[in-house]
Structure formats: C-alpha cells, structure tokens
Scaffold this motif. Structure first.
Motif, PDB file in Angstrom:
ATOM      1  N   ARG A  73      -4.636  -2.430  34.584  1.00 32.03           N
ATOM      2  CA  ARG A  73      -4.297  -3.652  33.876  1.00 32.03           C
ATOM      3  C   ARG A  73      -2.893  -3.470  33.328  1.00 32.03           C
ATOM      4  O   ARG A  73      -2.727  -3.094  32.184  1.00 32.03           O
ATOM      5  CB  ARG A  73      -5.296  -3.922  32.751  1.00 32.03           C
ATOM      6  CG  ARG A  73      -6.725  -4.084  33.284  1.00 32.03           C
ATOM      7  CD  ARG A  73      -7.686  -4.289  32.188  1.00 32.03           C
ATOM      8  NE  ARG A  73      -7.605  -5.675  31.773  1.00 32.03           N
ATOM      9  CZ  ARG A  73      -8.318  -6.180  30.797  1.00 32.03           C
ATOM     10  NH1 ARG A  73      -9.158  -5.441  30.133  1.00 32.03           N
ATOM     11  NH2 ARG A  73      -8.208  -7.438  30.471  1.00 32.03           N
ATOM     12  N   PRO A  74      -1.849  -3.695  34.123  1.00 35.16           N
ATOM     13  CA  PRO A  74      -0.470  -3.413  33.733  1.00 35.16           C
ATOM     14  C   PRO A  74      -0.105  -3.999  32.383  1.00 35.16           C
ATOM     15  O   PRO A  74      -0.356  -5.164  32.110  1.00 35.16           O
ATOM     16  CB  PRO A  74       0.353  -4.042  34.847  1.00 35.16           C
ATOM     17  CG  PRO A  74      -0.579  -4.109  36.006  1.00 35.16           C
ATOM     18  CD  PRO A  74      -1.956  -4.309  35.425  1.00 35.16           C
ATOM     19  N   GLY A  75       0.505  -3.162  31.549  1.00 33.55           N
ATOM     20  CA  GLY A  75       1.029  -3.618  30.278  1.00 33.55           C
ATOM     21  C   GLY A  75       0.019  -3.768  29.156  1.00 33.55           C
ATOM     22  O   GLY A  75       0.399  -4.041  28.038  1.00 33.55           O
ATOM     23  N   LEU A  76      -1.258  -3.609  29.432  1.00 33.68           N
ATOM     24  CA  LEU A  76      -2.246  -3.791  28.382  1.00 33.68           C
ATOM     25  C   LEU A  76      -2.567  -2.459  27.719  1.00 33.68           C
ATOM     26  O   LEU A  76      -2.815  -1.470  28.368  1.00 33.68           O
ATOM     27  CB  LEU A  76      -3.541  -4.385  28.949  1.00 33.68           C
ATOM     28  CG  LEU A  76      -3.424  -5.797  29.493  1.00 33.68           C
ATOM     29  CD1 LEU A  76      -4.772  -6.251  30.030  1.00 33.68           C
ATOM     30  CD2 LEU A  76      -2.937  -6.754  28.434  1.00 33.68           C
ATOM     31  N   LEU A  77      -2.558  -2.445  26.425  1.00 34.93           N
ATOM     32  CA  LEU A  77      -2.939  -1.270  25.656  1.00 34.93           C
ATOM     33  C   LEU A  77      -4.030  -1.679  24.689  1.00 34.93           C
ATOM     34  O   LEU A  77      -4.128  -2.822  24.284  1.00 34.93           O
ATOM     35  CB  LEU A  77      -1.744  -0.721  24.865  1.00 34.93           C
ATOM     36  CG  LEU A  77      -0.579  -0.194  25.679  1.00 34.93           C
ATOM     37  CD1 LEU A  77       0.541   0.219  24.754  1.00 34.93           C
ATOM     38  CD2 LEU A  77      -1.011   0.970  26.520  1.00 34.93           C
ATOM     39  N   ASN A 128      19.054  -7.760  16.804  1.00 38.14           N
ATOM     40  CA  ASN A 128      19.192  -8.682  17.930  1.00 38.14           C
ATOM     41  C   ASN A 128      18.227  -9.856  17.906  1.00 38.14           C
ATOM     42  O   ASN A 128      18.156 -10.612  18.866  1.00 38.14           O
ATOM     43  CB  ASN A 128      19.064  -7.912  19.242  1.00 38.14           C
ATOM     44  CG  ASN A 128      20.246  -6.987  19.441  1.00 38.14           C
ATOM     45  OD1 ASN A 128      21.371  -7.361  19.162  1.00 38.14           O
ATOM     46  ND2 ASN A 128      19.988  -5.782  19.893  1.00 38.14           N
ATOM     47  N   GLY A 129      17.477 -10.016  16.838  1.00 38.73           N
ATOM     48  CA  GLY A 129      16.678 -11.211  16.664  1.00 38.73           C
ATOM     49  C   GLY A 129      15.293 -11.211  17.286  1.00 38.73           C
ATOM     50  O   GLY A 129      14.965 -10.406  18.146  1.00 38.73           O
ATOM     51  N   THR A 130      14.484 -12.129  16.789  1.00 39.50           N
ATOM     52  CA  THR A 130      13.119 -12.352  17.253  1.00 39.50           C
ATOM     53  C   THR A 130      13.024 -13.817  17.660  1.00 39.50           C
ATOM     54  O   THR A 130      13.465 -14.703  16.925  1.00 39.50           O
ATOM     55  CB  THR A 130      12.115 -12.033  16.119  1.00 39.50           C
ATOM     56  OG1 THR A 130      12.271 -10.658  15.763  1.00 39.50           O
ATOM     57  CG2 THR A 130      10.691 -12.307  16.548  1.00 39.50           C
ATOM     58  N   TRP A 131      12.443 -14.050  18.847  1.00 43.18           N
ATOM     59  CA  TRP A 131      12.385 -15.383  19.427  1.00 43.18           C
ATOM     60  C   TRP A 131      10.952 -15.715  19.808  1.00 43.18           C
ATOM     61  O   TRP A 131      10.236 -14.852  20.309  1.00 43.18           O
ATOM     62  CB  TRP A 131      13.255 -15.452  20.668  1.00 43.18           C
ATOM     63  CG  TRP A 131      14.676 -15.033  20.431  1.00 43.18           C
ATOM     64  CD1 TRP A 131      15.135 -13.756  20.222  1.00 43.18           C
ATOM     65  CD2 TRP A 131      15.815 -15.870  20.351  1.00 43.18           C
ATOM     66  NE1 TRP A 131      16.489 -13.758  20.026  1.00 43.18           N
ATOM     67  CE2 TRP A 131      16.939 -15.044  20.108  1.00 43.18           C
ATOM     68  CE3 TRP A 131      15.998 -17.232  20.484  1.00 43.18           C
ATOM     69  CZ2 TRP A 131      18.219 -15.554  19.979  1.00 43.18           C
ATOM     70  CZ3 TRP A 131      17.280 -17.734  20.364  1.00 43.18           C
ATOM     71  CH2 TRP A 131      18.365 -16.903  20.111  1.00 43.18           C
ATOM     72  N   VAL A 148       7.250 -14.289  23.466  1.00 37.06           N
ATOM     73  CA  VAL A 148       7.933 -13.637  22.350  1.00 37.06           C
ATOM     74  C   VAL A 148       9.029 -12.759  22.934  1.00 37.06           C
ATOM     75  O   VAL A 148       8.822 -12.068  23.929  1.00 37.06           O
ATOM     76  CB  VAL A 148       6.944 -12.791  21.519  1.00 37.06           C
ATOM     77  CG1 VAL A 148       7.666 -11.980  20.470  1.00 37.06           C
ATOM     78  CG2 VAL A 148       5.892 -13.688  20.878  1.00 37.06           C
ATOM     79  N   GLN A 149      10.200 -12.801  22.303  1.00 37.32           N
ATOM     80  CA  GLN A 149      11.299 -11.952  22.735  1.00 37.32           C
ATOM     81  C   GLN A 149      11.818 -11.189  21.530  1.00 37.32           C
ATOM     82  O   GLN A 149      12.159 -11.778  20.510  1.00 37.32           O
ATOM     83  CB  GLN A 149      12.417 -12.792  23.352  1.00 37.32           C
ATOM     84  CG  GLN A 149      13.560 -11.972  23.883  1.00 37.32           C
ATOM     85  CD  GLN A 149      14.595 -12.826  24.598  1.00 37.32           C
ATOM     86  OE1 GLN A 149      14.319 -13.937  25.023  1.00 37.32           O
ATOM     87  NE2 GLN A 149      15.793 -12.301  24.711  1.00 37.32           N
ATOM     88  N   LEU A 150      11.862  -9.868  21.655  1.00 42.54           N
ATOM     89  CA  LEU A 150      12.421  -8.992  20.634  1.00 42.54           C
ATOM     90  C   LEU A 150      13.646  -8.338  21.252  1.00 42.54           C
ATOM     91  O   LEU A 150      13.509  -7.549  22.186  1.00 42.54           O
ATOM     92  CB  LEU A 150      11.419  -7.922  20.202  1.00 42.54           C
ATOM     93  CG  LEU A 150      10.028  -8.420  19.793  1.00 42.54           C
ATOM     94  CD1 LEU A 150       9.111  -7.260  19.471  1.00 42.54           C
ATOM     95  CD2 LEU A 150      10.113  -9.367  18.623  1.00 42.54           C
ATOM     96  N   GLY A 151      14.840  -8.707  20.782  1.00 44.61           N
ATOM     97  CA  GLY A 151      16.048  -8.260  21.478  1.00 44.61           C
ATOM     98  C   GLY A 151      16.005  -8.820  22.890  1.00 44.61           C
ATOM     99  O   GLY A 151      15.862 -10.010  23.090  1.00 44.61           O
ATOM    100  N   ALA A 152      16.086  -7.929  23.892  1.00 41.88           N
ATOM    101  CA  ALA A 152      16.004  -8.374  25.293  1.00 41.88           C
ATOM    102  C   ALA A 152      14.627  -8.131  25.885  1.00 41.88           C
ATOM    103  O   ALA A 152      14.394  -8.399  27.059  1.00 41.88           O
ATOM    104  CB  ALA A 152      17.060  -7.642  26.119  1.00 41.88           C
ATOM    105  N   CYS A 153      13.686  -7.654  25.084  1.00 40.05           N
ATOM    106  CA  CYS A 153      12.336  -7.328  25.559  1.00 40.05           C
ATOM    107  C   CYS A 153      11.442  -8.558  25.407  1.00 40.05           C
ATOM    108  O   CYS A 153      11.276  -9.084  24.311  1.00 40.05           O
ATOM    109  CB  CYS A 153      11.783  -6.162  24.754  1.00 40.05           C
ATOM    110  SG  CYS A 153      10.239  -5.514  25.371  1.00 40.05           S
ATOM    111  N   LEU A 155       7.713 -10.532  25.864  1.00 34.25           N
ATOM    112  CA  LEU A 155       6.267 -10.318  25.861  1.00 34.25           C
ATOM    113  C   LEU A 155       5.576 -11.671  25.915  1.00 34.25           C
ATOM    114  O   LEU A 155       6.122 -12.673  25.463  1.00 34.25           O
ATOM    115  CB  LEU A 155       5.829  -9.631  24.560  1.00 34.25           C
ATOM    116  CG  LEU A 155       6.570  -8.399  24.095  1.00 34.25           C
ATOM    117  CD1 LEU A 155       6.252  -8.143  22.637  1.00 34.25           C
ATOM    118  CD2 LEU A 155       6.164  -7.222  24.934  1.00 34.25           C
ATOM    119  N   ARG A 156       4.383 -11.687  26.407  1.00 32.55           N
ATOM    120  CA  ARG A 156       3.554 -12.892  26.328  1.00 32.55           C
ATOM    121  C   ARG A 156       2.288 -12.510  25.575  1.00 32.55           C
ATOM    122  O   ARG A 156       1.608 -11.558  25.918  1.00 32.55           O
ATOM    123  CB  ARG A 156       3.183 -13.414  27.710  1.00 32.55           C
ATOM    124  CG  ARG A 156       2.244 -14.640  27.567  1.00 32.55           C
ATOM    125  CD  ARG A 156       2.177 -15.455  28.756  1.00 32.55           C
ATOM    126  NE  ARG A 156       3.470 -16.103  28.928  1.00 32.55           N
ATOM    127  CZ  ARG A 156       3.700 -16.984  29.861  1.00 32.55           C
ATOM    128  NH1 ARG A 156       2.784 -17.311  30.705  1.00 32.55           N
ATOM    129  NH2 ARG A 156       4.892 -17.525  29.979  1.00 32.55           N
TER     130      ARG A 156
END
Length: 157
Positions: A73-77, A128-131, A148-153, A155-156
């Motif tokens: 399950r890629p990306g899930l923790l 770098n902000g939170t979006w 959600v975007q944290l800097g250039a990262c 997430l959904r």
C-alpha cells in the motif's frame, strides 16, 4: 522557494563528495561552493548538483517508499496511535509523528489536530508555507480527499 540551512548544507556535502571522487575539478568546485553559499532558492542549490550522482545511502524518503511497497500500500503508514490522540506533527525532524524527507519541509512544519470532531491543519511558522487545495493557509479545517502541500511536498488526506 527559499533555501533552507539544511538544503544548503546537503548541497555543500554533495559538492564535496563530487570533488573528492574526482567528478569536479578544483575551479568548478570553488565556483559552485561560492554559488551555494549565496544561493537564495532551493532550485538554485539543486542546479549546482544536477550532474553529480545521488548520495549512496538511502534517504529517509526512499526508506519510507520501501516500507510502503512492502506493505503493498504505497505511502500508507500506520498512524493509529497518533490519530487516536488527536494530534500529528508533520515535518523533517525525527521527532515528528509524520516525517517528510523533503528539504522544502521545515523541521516542524505543520500540525494536524482534532478539534470538536473535525481535523484542523495549522502551519507552525514554516519557511515555505502550508497549502490546502491550492490556497496558502495558516490554519484550515481539512477533510478526507483534501490536497495538502507542505513546501514542495504534496499529500492527499
């Protein structure tokens, strides 16, 4: 995006490895170190090492991806204990509940907190902000499916 101290240090370390391995000459190394010390953005720093091989050791992000592949399950923790507590801190620091190995993410970038049965995302003074869904926020209510975007990262939820 503004260059962080950690990004600058990693760029200098990669340049050193390139010089020691013989991939960079002395003049090129000197010029690039000078540019790294005066760079204003993450992109300028990245450009200084594009022709150098990546660091041999797996980055925390690569280890996270490998963990996701093993779980199929890629990306899930599993964040169940933190979700139950109603608070998750996101950032680069190993002290965060969700560690994001991206140089544009601050050490303690943002916090997800459960308030009256609703999740709120709050920026913790990041560089770098939170979006949320394309809009920069200091604090916002979030729901499943929000981008959600944290800097250039990115997430959904």
């Amino acid at each position: 995006m503004r260059a962080s101290h950690d990004t600058r240090n990693e760029t200098v370390a990669r340049l050193r490895r390139g010089y020691v391995s013989g991939r960079l000459g002395t003049d090129t190394f000197d010029r690039r170190i000078d540019h790294a010390l005066h760079a204003e953005s993450h992109e300028q720093l990245r450009g200084l090492t594009l022709d150098l091989p990546a660091a041999p050791a797996a980055s925390p992000l690569e280890r996270l991806r490998a963990l996701g592949r093993r779980a199929r399950r890629p990306g899930l923790l599993s964040l169940a204990p933190q979700l139950a507590a109603g608070r998750i801190v996101l950032g680069r620091s190993s002290g965060c509940q969700l560690v994001l190995a991206d140089d544009t993410v601050s050490r303690r970038h943002a916090e997800l907190r459960l308030v009256d049965g609703r999740w709120h995302l709050r920026d913790l003074g990041s560089s770098n902000g939170t979006w949320v869904n394309g809009r920069r926020v200091v604090e916002a209510e979030v729901v499943a499916g929000d981008d959600v975007q944290l800097g250039a990262c990115r997430l959904r939820l």
